[in-house]
Motif scaffolding. Structure first.
Motif, mmCIF file in Angstrom:
data_model
loop_
_atom_site.group_PDB
_atom_site.id
_atom_site.type_symbol
_atom_site.label_atom_id
_atom_site.label_comp_id
_atom_site.label_asym_id
_atom_site.label_seq_id
_atom_site.Cartn_x
_atom_site.Cartn_y
_atom_site.Cartn_z
ATOM 1 N N CYS A 37 0.868 -1.182 0.000
ATOM 2 C CA CYS A 37 0.000 0.000 0.000
ATOM 3 C C CYS A 37 0.901 1.227 0.000
ATOM 4 O O CYS A 37 2.089 1.151 0.310
ATOM 5 C CB CYS A 37 -0.962 0.017 1.194
ATOM 6 S SG CYS A 37 -0.163 -0.005 2.801
ATOM 7 N N LYS A 212 -8.756 -0.815 7.831
ATOM 8 C CA LYS A 212 -8.759 -1.857 6.804
ATOM 9 C C LYS A 212 -9.977 -2.766 6.939
ATOM 10 O O LYS A 212 -10.616 -3.143 5.950
ATOM 11 C CB LYS A 212 -7.484 -2.701 6.904
ATOM 12 C CG LYS A 212 -6.238 -2.015 6.385
ATOM 13 C CD LYS A 212 -5.021 -2.945 6.516
ATOM 14 C CE LYS A 212 -3.775 -2.329 5.931
ATOM 15 N NZ LYS A 212 -2.594 -3.223 6.088
ATOM 16 N N GLU A 215 -13.001 -0.993 5.715
ATOM 17 C CA GLU A 215 -12.967 -0.906 4.255
ATOM 18 C C GLU A 215 -13.421 -2.223 3.630
ATOM 19 O O GLU A 215 -14.203 -2.240 2.667
ATOM 20 C CB GLU A 215 -11.551 -0.559 3.783
ATOM 21 C CG GLU A 215 -11.163 0.889 4.059
ATOM 22 C CD GLU A 215 -9.697 1.179 3.762
ATOM 23 O OE1 GLU A 215 -9.362 2.348 3.535
ATOM 24 O OE2 GLU A 215 -8.880 0.221 3.792
ATOM 25 N N ARG A 216 -12.934 -3.341 4.170
ATOM 26 C CA ARG A 216 -13.326 -4.655 3.644
ATOM 27 C C ARG A 216 -14.827 -4.901 3.799
ATOM 28 O O ARG A 216 -15.459 -5.519 2.934
ATOM 29 C CB ARG A 216 -12.549 -5.765 4.363
ATOM 30 C CG ARG A 216 -11.079 -5.866 3.987
ATOM 31 C CD ARG A 216 -10.480 -7.154 4.482
ATOM 32 N NE ARG A 216 -10.504 -7.270 5.927
ATOM 33 C CZ ARG A 216 -9.523 -6.854 6.721
ATOM 34 N NH1 ARG A 216 -8.436 -6.305 6.210
ATOM 35 N NH2 ARG A 216 -9.610 -6.988 8.039
#
Length: 220
Positions: A37, A212, A215-216
């Motif tokens: 990332c 994260k 977001e998933r």
């Protein structure tokens, strides 16, 4: 045109009005683009540096432990994708480790000219507005996944979101962040803050993992 070429154009133009400009940005273009990332650290300024100093070269050669050991730990943890890392695995940082890890980041100062021993927040806030255009062009080039504001939240928000509402979200452990066009912008402390290194490390790692996860799940 490569990121490095674009950076060179930006800083050459800036030096016409600010001859003592200190270039910053992507440390190693290939490493940055191929990292799991893309992380951009937003800092204040460089202090007491010689003429011709380039932050990218300085970091590429290993930088210095006072600021960059913590940035190394943070970056290594974020890029690892791990939920948890024992402190013993990241506690000891040497020059080689800094060189290897910091090649994968971009480091951007809001103030593009050198400062004194101690940053004056009023000068940083003014400089963030003065240099807003070049910083924005840099960020557009870098297309980061994460922007980590290293003690620069006030100056960054004043410059880039003046008159705009910012929808801050708090992680479970109280770290503030918001999303803008897919980029997670995280308000964090300066790497040299008077906080234990391990406290900073786990606070940021927990925040990244929570972001994260959301977001998933499509929650942000």
């Amino acid at each position: 045109m490569s990121i490095n070429d674009e950076e060179s154009k930006l800083f050459a133009e800036l030096k016409k009005n600010y001859p003592n400009t200190v270039p910053d940005g992507v440390v190693d273009e290939n490493e940055y683009l191929n990292a799991p990332c893309r992380i951009v650290y937003i800092l204040k300024e460089v202090n007491n540096v010689p003429s011709g100093f380039d932050l990218r070269d300085f970091i590429n050669k290993g930088a210095r432990p006072q600021t960059w050991d913590n940035v190394t730990r943070w970056t290594e943890a974020i890029l690892s994708g791990k939920q948890s890392i024992p402190w013993e695995e990241v506690k000891d940082v040497n020059e080689e480790r800094r060189r290897n890890i910091l090649k994968k980041i971009a480091a951007v100062n809001l103030k593009k000219t050198p400062g004194g021993h101690t940053s004056d927040i009023r000068e940083i806030i003014k400089a963030a507005k003065d240099f807003k255009d070049i910083v924005q062009k840099q960020l557009d080039l870098y297309k980061p996944d994460y922007i980590i504001l290293c003690g620069t939240e006030r100056a960054y928000i004043d410059a880039f979101y003046e008159g705009k509402a910012v929808n801050w979200v708090h992680t479970e452990r109280g770290i503030d962040y918001f999303k803008d066009n897919g980029v997670a912008i995280i308000s964090f402390c300066h790497p040299e803050a008077r906080i234990k290194d391990n406290y900073m490390f786990y606070a940021l790692l927990d925040a990244i993992n929570e972001i994260k996860a959301k977001e998933r799940e499509g929650k942000i």
